[in-house]
Design a protein around this motif. Structure first.
Motif, PDB file in Angstrom:
ATOM      1  N   ASN A 117       3.945   3.745 -11.117  1.00 33.14           N
ATOM      2  CA  ASN A 117       4.865   2.828 -11.799  1.00 33.14           C
ATOM      3  C   ASN A 117       5.769   2.103 -10.810  1.00 33.14           C
ATOM      4  N   TYR A 118       6.240   2.845  -9.821  1.00 30.83           N
ATOM      5  CA  TYR A 118       7.102   2.253  -8.795  1.00 30.83           C
ATOM      6  C   TYR A 118       6.346   1.173  -8.031  1.00 30.83           C
ATOM      7  N   MET A 119       5.108   1.463  -7.651  1.00 25.77           N
ATOM      8  CA  MET A 119       4.295   0.483  -6.925  1.00 25.77           C
ATOM      9  C   MET A 119       4.082  -0.757  -7.788  1.00 25.77           C
ATOM     10  N   ALA A 120       3.815  -0.574  -9.075  1.00 27.34           N
ATOM     11  CA  ALA A 120       3.612  -1.723  -9.968  1.00 27.34           C
ATOM     12  C   ALA A 120       4.858  -2.596 -10.007  1.00 27.34           C
ATOM     13  N   THR A 121       6.020  -1.986 -10.026  1.00 26.23           N
ATOM     14  CA  THR A 121       7.278  -2.729 -10.023  1.00 26.23           C
ATOM     15  C   THR A 121       7.426  -3.556  -8.753  1.00 26.23           C
ATOM     16  N   ALA A 164       0.840  -1.196   0.000  1.00 26.57           N
ATOM     17  CA  ALA A 164       0.000   0.000   0.000  1.00 26.57           C
ATOM     18  C   ALA A 164       0.874   1.245   0.000  1.00 26.57           C
ATOM     19  N   GLY A 165       0.352   2.295  -0.538  1.00 25.16           N
ATOM     20  CA  GLY A 165       1.028   3.589  -0.540  1.00 25.16           C
ATOM     21  C   GLY A 165      -0.005   4.695  -0.469  1.00 25.16           C
ATOM     22  N   PHE A 166       0.465   5.934  -0.419  1.00 20.45           N
ATOM     23  CA  PHE A 166      -0.442   7.063  -0.272  1.00 20.45           C
ATOM     24  C   PHE A 166      -0.157   8.165  -1.277  1.00 20.45           C
TER      25      PHE A 166
END
Length: 118
Positions: free
Chosen positions: A106-110, A26-28
């Motif tokens: 994109n970073y989260m997808a990676t 998860a991120g925000f």
């Protein structure tokens, strides 16, 4: 964190009880009214909710490179995640704020792809 977001997390009691979200990344993305509006503090207070669910907080750190250090215009966001300064609601996100948000996605997808590998 905004009252609406806190209310959302408060409604996830059954998910917490069953630990349905444990191990999920998860991120925000945050939005505040002013530069002193607490973009990092907003993320800090939200992280506690992720911890109770056993979720994996994925900060962007300084992976956005030089964009994290731009001082030529007002820019939201921090190593905790993308952000925008909304002002009274009439201010549009800058190109840098939008680029940071896209970078975070994109970073989260990676990261998700890495976690999905056996």
């Amino acid at each position: 964190m905004a009252a609406q977001m806190k209310a959302f997390f408060d409604s996830t009691g059954q998910l917490w009880k069953e630990q349905t979200l444990a191990g999920k990344p998860a991120g925000f993305f945050v939005s505040t009214g002013t530069q002193g509006g607490g973009q990092e503090t907003t993320a800090w207070t939200a992280i506690t909710q992720l911890v109770h669910h056993g979720m994996l907080f994925v900060p962007i750190g300084y992976t956005f490179g030089a964009g994290m250090f731009k001082m030529d215009s007002i820019r939201g966001g921090s190593p905790y995640g993308a952000g925008v300064f909304a002002g009274d609601g009439s201010r549009e996100a800058t190109e840098t704020e939008l680029a940071l948000a896209e970078h975070q996605g994109n970073y989260m997808a990676t990261i998700v792809k890495r976690l999905a590998q056996p």
